[in-house]
Enzyme design. Sequence first.
Site, PDB file in Angstrom:
ATOM      1  N   ASP A 159     -27.846  -0.606   0.265  1.00 50.47           N
ATOM      2  CA  ASP A 159     -28.965  -0.555  -0.530  1.00 50.47           C
ATOM      3  C   ASP A 159     -29.631   0.651  -0.250  1.00 50.47           C
ATOM      4  O   ASP A 159     -30.481   1.262  -0.937  1.00 50.47           O
ATOM      5  CB  ASP A 159     -29.559  -1.922  -0.785  1.00 50.47           C
ATOM      6  CG  ASP A 159     -28.223  -2.739  -1.253  1.00 50.47           C
ATOM      7  OD1 ASP A 159     -27.438  -2.541  -2.126  1.00 50.47           O
ATOM      8  OD2 ASP A 159     -27.988  -3.913  -0.245  1.00 50.47           O
ATOM      9  N   HIS A 187     -28.822  -9.427  -0.524  1.00 54.15           N
ATOM     10  CA  HIS A 187     -28.017  -8.116  -1.011  1.00 54.15           C
ATOM     11  C   HIS A 187     -27.523  -8.797  -2.455  1.00 54.15           C
ATOM     12  O   HIS A 187     -26.349  -9.341  -2.575  1.00 54.15           O
ATOM     13  CB  HIS A 187     -26.876  -8.088  -0.008  1.00 54.15           C
ATOM     14  CG  HIS A 187     -25.876  -6.794  -0.761  1.00 54.15           C
ATOM     15  ND1 HIS A 187     -26.115  -5.652  -0.992  1.00 54.15           N
ATOM     16  CD2 HIS A 187     -24.612  -7.310  -1.064  1.00 54.15           C
ATOM     17  CE1 HIS A 187     -25.021  -5.428  -1.565  1.00 54.15           C
ATOM     18  NE2 HIS A 187     -24.014  -6.113  -1.585  1.00 54.15           N
TER      19      HIS A 187
HETATM   20  P1  NAX Z   1     -10.789  -5.953  -0.564  1.00 58.36           P
HETATM   21  O1  NAX Z   1     -10.546  -6.944  -1.430  1.00 58.36           O
HETATM   22  O2  NAX Z   1     -10.202  -4.837  -0.767  1.00 58.36           O
HETATM   23  O3  NAX Z   1     -10.475  -6.564   0.636  1.00 58.36           O
HETATM   24  C1  NAX Z   1     -10.948  -7.627   1.412  1.00 58.36           C
HETATM   25  C2  NAX Z   1      -9.908  -8.210   2.492  1.00 58.36           C
HETATM   26  O4  NAX Z   1     -10.715  -9.387   3.047  1.00 58.36           O
HETATM   27  C3  NAX Z   1      -8.517  -8.556   1.990  1.00 58.36           C
HETATM   28  O5  NAX Z   1      -7.561  -7.865   2.835  1.00 58.36           O
HETATM   29  C4  NAX Z   1      -8.367  -9.893   2.134  1.00 58.36           C
HETATM   30  O6  NAX Z   1      -6.934 -10.359   2.305  1.00 58.36           O
HETATM   31  C5  NAX Z   1      -9.461 -10.332   3.355  1.00 58.36           C
HETATM   32  N1  NAX Z   1      -9.823 -11.603   3.763  1.00 58.36           N
HETATM   33  C6  NAX Z   1     -10.057 -12.596   2.462  1.00 58.36           C
HETATM   34  N2  NAX Z   1     -10.367 -13.842   3.321  1.00 58.36           N
HETATM   35  C7  NAX Z   1     -10.293 -13.712   4.580  1.00 58.36           C
HETATM   36  C8  NAX Z   1     -10.297 -14.214   5.794  1.00 58.36           C
HETATM   37  N3  NAX Z   1     -10.419 -15.553   5.658  1.00 58.36           N
HETATM   38  N4  NAX Z   1     -10.279 -13.699   7.099  1.00 58.36           N
HETATM   39  C9  NAX Z   1      -9.991 -12.458   7.197  1.00 58.36           C
HETATM   40  N5  NAX Z   1      -9.750 -11.668   6.118  1.00 58.36           N
HETATM   41  C10 NAX Z   1      -9.941 -12.111   4.678  1.00 58.36           C
HETATM   42  O7  NAX Z   1     -12.492  -5.875  -0.575  1.00 58.36           O
HETATM   43  P2  NAX Z   1     -13.454  -4.865  -0.025  1.00 58.36           P
HETATM   44  O8  NAX Z   1     -13.816  -4.025  -1.281  1.00 58.36           O
HETATM   45  O9  NAX Z   1     -13.045  -4.500   1.125  1.00 58.36           O
HETATM   46  O10 NAX Z   1     -14.808  -5.608   0.142  1.00 58.36           O
HETATM   47  C11 NAX Z   1     -14.938  -6.569   1.121  1.00 58.36           C
HETATM   48  C12 NAX Z   1     -16.355  -7.474   0.966  1.00 58.36           C
HETATM   49  O11 NAX Z   1     -17.367  -6.650   1.047  1.00 58.36           O
HETATM   50  C13 NAX Z   1     -16.477  -8.054  -0.480  1.00 58.36           C
HETATM   51  O12 NAX Z   1     -16.958  -9.299  -0.306  1.00 58.36           O
HETATM   52  C14 NAX Z   1     -17.428  -7.369  -1.292  1.00 58.36           C
HETATM   53  O13 NAX Z   1     -18.006  -8.148  -2.336  1.00 58.36           O
HETATM   54  C15 NAX Z   1     -18.354  -6.851   0.034  1.00 58.36           C
HETATM   55  N6  NAX Z   1     -19.106  -5.897  -0.201  1.00 58.36           N
HETATM   56  C16 NAX Z   1     -20.639  -5.959   0.459  1.00 58.36           C
HETATM   57  C17 NAX Z   1     -21.347  -4.887   0.397  1.00 58.36           C
HETATM   58  C18 NAX Z   1     -22.603  -5.235   0.796  1.00 58.36           C
HETATM   59  O14 NAX Z   1     -23.661  -4.010   0.891  1.00 58.36           O
HETATM   60  N7  NAX Z   1     -23.248  -6.302   1.737  1.00 58.36           N
HETATM   61  C19 NAX Z   1     -21.138  -3.835  -0.370  1.00 58.36           C
HETATM   62  C20 NAX Z   1     -19.771  -3.458  -0.540  1.00 58.36           C
HETATM   63  C21 NAX Z   1     -18.947  -4.789  -1.116  1.00 58.36           C
HETATM   64  O15 NAX Z   1     -19.035  -4.981  -2.435  1.00 58.36           O
END
Ligand code: NAX
Length: 333
Positions: A159, A187
């Site tokens: 952000d 966030h």
């Molecule tokens: P993806 O869905 O591409 O990847 C997430 C990965 O996490 C998957 O491979 C899934 O299998 C894995 N996962 C789920 N549960 C798990 C666990 N218990 N242990 C280990 N791995 C696990 O998502 P992606 O685009 O990479 O985003 C990841 C996260 O970042 C999401 O929650 C998203 O909302 C968040 N974000 C946060 C941001 C921030 O500024 N704080 C911005 C970007 C993003 O939106």
Amino acid sequence: MAEPIRVVVTGAAGQIAYSLLYMIARGEVFGKDQPLILHLLDIPPMVGVLEGVVMELADCALPLLRQVVPTTDPLVGFKDVSAAFLVGAMPRKEGMERKDLLSANVKIFKVQGEALDKVAKKEVKVLVVGNPANTNAFVCANYAPSIPRENFSAMTRLDQNRASAQIATKMGVPITSVNNIIIWGNHSSTQYPDAGQGKVLVNGQWKSIVEAVGDNAFLEGAFVETVQKRGAAVIAARKMSSAMSAAKAACDHMHDWWNGTAPGQFVSMGVFSDGSYGSPKDVIFSFPVEIKNKQWKIVGNLPISDFAKSKLILTGNELQEEKNEALSVLDSN
Ligand code: NAX
């Protein structure tokens, strides 16, 4: 050369990790002379994808990368790590209520907090990216009582970077000519991007952004809204959520925590609130922080406008509600 340090990335098979792992392994966070052992944690259905990521990391032929440890076991993933990027989380699915999302994530971050507590280095720096990032960080810290709670943070750096980029574009200056923009609070769409303390370099002189832009209606209106809604705009355009920019922001966050901030400059991090600026205590609230010797400190005594105060109350209330909901989920388990 230094001894290698262990760094874990969770959600390692996901899209943010795909950019993040490469940036970390290139030396952009911990330095070009710091060898690394990367731990890649994901869940069992993703084992095949994870294998592909391991192959690609090998094929990158990266000099600093000494070993890669792919795993689905948190006790292996967090073993002896000095830094943790908690990216993996349960995504919001269609029709899912906020409470359901929170409930699924509370469980994940409880397990990960407990594992960190058991096997990570006590000085580990934990950055939570997975949403809802602030409350996930709160839960994780609560289940890792042997690790100082100052070592847990949530990411609002994306952000901040988005906000700085908006001002750089508006003023027609490079991104390096903008600093000290603050992201307050959660966030989420209640976050408050605040350019009120920011500085911009114009014609060789650092000036206040408020004076240089000279357009309060913009700074309190379109600027705030654009930053708040930027994630949704990227999804609308790309049909996928921000990944490259999220990975870069995670690197910036950990880089500054590890190496410190420049004199007179601050960055925004979600950290445990001490009640500063009227925020609720003991929630993970994004504040401007200065960092020295790997310790952050909230920047105090900044003049806050009445407009800003009203925004801080809004985002603080949301964080308090999220925390209460998370605690009620934990109580009922
Ligand atoms: P993806 O869905 O591409 O990847 C997430 C990965 O996490 C998957 O491979 C899934 O299998 C894995 N996962 C789920 N549960 C798990 C666990 N218990 N242990 C280990 N791995 C696990 O998502 P992606 O685009 O990479 O985003 C990841 C996260 O970042 C999401 O929650 C998203 O909302 C968040 N974000 C946060 C941001 C921030 O500024 N704080 C911005 C970007 C993003 O939106």
